[in-house]
Design a protein around this motif. Structure first.
Motif, PDB file in Angstrom:
ATOM      1  N   UNK A 131      57.563  23.345  65.227  1.00  0.00           N
ATOM      2  CA  UNK A 131      58.804  24.058  65.537  1.00  0.00           C
ATOM      3  C   UNK A 131      59.756  24.139  64.509  1.00  0.00           C
ATOM      4  N   UNK A 132      60.492  23.371  64.588  1.00  0.00           N
ATOM      5  CA  UNK A 132      61.911  23.136  63.917  1.00  0.00           C
ATOM      6  C   UNK A 132      61.393  22.846  62.258  1.00  0.00           C
ATOM      7  N   UNK A 133      60.301  22.473  62.308  1.00  0.00           N
ATOM      8  CA  UNK A 133      59.954  23.122  60.856  1.00  0.00           C
ATOM      9  C   UNK A 133      59.726  24.246  59.995  1.00  0.00           C
ATOM     10  N   UNK A 134      58.899  25.241  61.286  1.00  0.00           N
ATOM     11  CA  UNK A 134      58.581  26.231  60.828  1.00  0.00           C
ATOM     12  C   UNK A 134      59.722  27.617  60.727  1.00  0.00           C
ATOM     13  N   UNK A 135      60.508  26.708  61.922  1.00  0.00           N
ATOM     14  CA  UNK A 135      61.622  27.942  61.683  1.00  0.00           C
ATOM     15  C   UNK A 135      62.530  28.135  60.344  1.00  0.00           C
ATOM     16  N   UNK A 136      62.168  26.646  60.393  1.00  0.00           N
ATOM     17  CA  UNK A 136      63.720  26.129  58.590  1.00  0.00           C
ATOM     18  C   UNK A 136      63.118  26.608  57.595  1.00  0.00           C
ATOM     19  N   UNK A 137      61.698  26.319  57.122  1.00  0.00           N
ATOM     20  CA  UNK A 137      60.645  26.598  56.329  1.00  0.00           C
ATOM     21  C   UNK A 137      60.904  28.551  55.980  1.00  0.00           C
ATOM     22  N   UNK A 138      60.734  28.952  57.435  1.00  0.00           N
ATOM     23  CA  UNK A 138      60.622  30.673  57.091  1.00  0.00           C
ATOM     24  C   UNK A 138      62.180  30.913  56.672  1.00  0.00           C
ATOM     25  N   UNK A 139      63.212  30.565  57.921  1.00  0.00           N
ATOM     26  CA  UNK A 139      64.294  30.552  57.316  1.00  0.00           C
ATOM     27  C   UNK A 139      64.648  30.732  55.922  1.00  0.00           C
ATOM     28  N   UNK A 140      64.051  29.788  54.703  1.00  0.00           N
ATOM     29  CA  UNK A 140      64.275  28.946  53.232  1.00  0.00           C
ATOM     30  C   UNK A 140      63.599  30.529  52.675  1.00  0.00           C
ATOM     31  N   UNK A 141      62.574  30.442  53.126  1.00  0.00           N
ATOM     32  CA  UNK A 141      61.117  31.800  52.690  1.00  0.00           C
ATOM     33  C   UNK A 141      62.285  32.634  52.700  1.00  0.00           C
ATOM     34  N   UNK A 142      62.523  33.161  53.792  1.00  0.00           N
ATOM     35  CA  UNK A 142      63.155  34.753  53.771  1.00  0.00           C
ATOM     36  C   UNK A 142      64.883  34.797  52.865  1.00  0.00           C
ATOM     37  N   UNK A 143      64.851  33.580  53.027  1.00  0.00           N
ATOM     38  CA  UNK A 143      66.506  33.734  52.048  1.00  0.00           C
ATOM     39  C   UNK A 143      66.442  33.777  50.338  1.00  0.00           C
ATOM     40  N   UNK A 144      65.046  33.013  49.628  1.00  0.00           N
ATOM     41  CA  UNK A 144      64.406  33.108  48.417  1.00  0.00           C
ATOM     42  C   UNK A 144      64.102  34.588  48.238  1.00  0.00           C
TER      43      UNK A 144
END
Length: 352
Positions: A229-242
């Motif tokens: 879950x931590x991997x998922x939320x940080x990846x989603x956060x990175x993609x949305x920032x991109x």
């Protein structure tokens, strides 16, 4: 009072108890202040090309990148973490897109290629944050601070330390195009917010995210995969920032390494808090984060419209945000209620 009146009043009272209610009130008050200065502030006109033009439209366009990073931040904060790297990820995303488009030409395929590359790179940066937090075990503040500092250096390496410009009409349309007169950038941001909100609230995913934010040990004993879950939320956060970086750079088709995404991580955190998400973790509100982003955009536009000096702007914003957070505080509201209901004990009681 009729049953319908009672139902309506009950709905209003329930809505007023939501923390983001005061965010909506603040947006309305800021618009009223602007109206007092210029009665035509809220006027929306139709340009010769059929597009809607006005200050409200400008606010919606400015809110789009803030909405993106605020939604990603909302999910990260719900796990008990924080992401200080979103501004730097925006700069990296803009640098990747502009460098790719500068060499790939102005075709529609190049625009899609740039978007795909941005999503890949920003997701990878989010993966780095997730790795440092969930596997290495660093504090989220430290982990994302590392990428916050290193990200702009990476963007400078990508662009050779220069502000890079490119020409691509399809890519530019993302930020400056219109659909039914409304900015495409806001429509895309709204769609993404709705999709993310539905995914996390119409499935068990949202509950599991809140569970690891409330008590990671109990969540693990219940079978929740905290690391995934931590991997998922940080990846989603990175993609949305991109994606937010694409929104920010596509409007001018230039990436400014030092300015793109600068201090937007602070705006994202403020938007999340305004929307009712607890920084202690275990609770989040996607729609509230979107409303908080609209408030930040409205506040930024109001500061400029009122002519507040750049040196006083941070203090002006801070005062409004502090007042708003105090109004949202349950402890403050309970204190006010108690003061209203405490009987006057100073009067002398005369025995009968």
């Amino acid at each position: 009072m009729t049953d319908s009146d009672s139902g309506f009043v009950g709905f209003v009272k329930a809505f007023a108890r939501r923390q983001y209610f005061w965010g909506i009130v603040a947006i309305i008050l800021l618009l009223v202040v602007n109206l007092l200065k210029d009665p035509t502030y809220l006027a929306i006109t139709v340009s010769g090309s059929g597009n809607l033009v006005g200050n409200l439209i400008d606010i919606l366009r400015a809110a789009a990148p803030i909405m993106m990073i605020a939604v990603g931040m909302c999910l990260v904060v719900a796990t008990g973490g924080i992401d200080l790297s979103v501004g730097s990820v925006m700069a990296v995303a803009g640098a990747v897109a502009m460098e790719f488009l500068a060499s790939a030409g102005g075709s529609v395929a190049s625009a899609f290629g740039a978007l795909g590359l941005v999503i890949l790179v920003s997701g990878a940066l989010g993966l780095v944050n997730g790795l440092l937090v969930s596997v290495v075990g660093l504090q989220p503040f430290i982990s994302t601070l590392i990428l916050m500092l290193a990200g702009r250096g990476l963007a400078k390496v990508i662009t050779g330390g220069q502000n890079t410009a490119a020409n691509n009409e399809a890519f530019n349309w993302i930020a400056n195009g219109r659909v039914l007169g409304l900015p495409v950038v806001f429509i895309l941001a709204l769609i993404i917010v709705i999709v993310v909100g539905l995914v996390v609230r119409r499935s068990a995913l949202g509950l599991m995210i809140e569970a690891i934010g409330m008590d990671a040990k109990a969540a693990r004993l219940a079978g929740v995969n905290r690391r995934a879950l931590l991997f998922a939320v940080y990846i989603v956060g990175g993609i949305l920032a991109g994606i937010a970086g694409v929104f920010a750079t596509a409007s001018v088709m230039t990436v400014d390494i030092s300015r793109t995404g600068y201090q937007l991580e602070l705006d994202a955190i403020l938007a999340v808090v305004i929307g009712g998400t607890s920084l202690a973790g275990g609770k989040f509100n996607i729609s509230g984060a979107a409303i908080g982003a609209l408030l930040i955009a409205t506040l930024d536009k109001t500061v400029v419209f009122l002519g507040v000096s750049s040196s006083a702007t941070p203090a002006f914003k801070a005062i409004i945000i502090v007042v708003l957070c105090l109004l949202q505080s349950e402890r403050v509201r309970n204190l006010i209620r108690r003061r209203r209901t405490v009987p006057d004990v100073t009067k002398e009681v005369v025995p009968v």
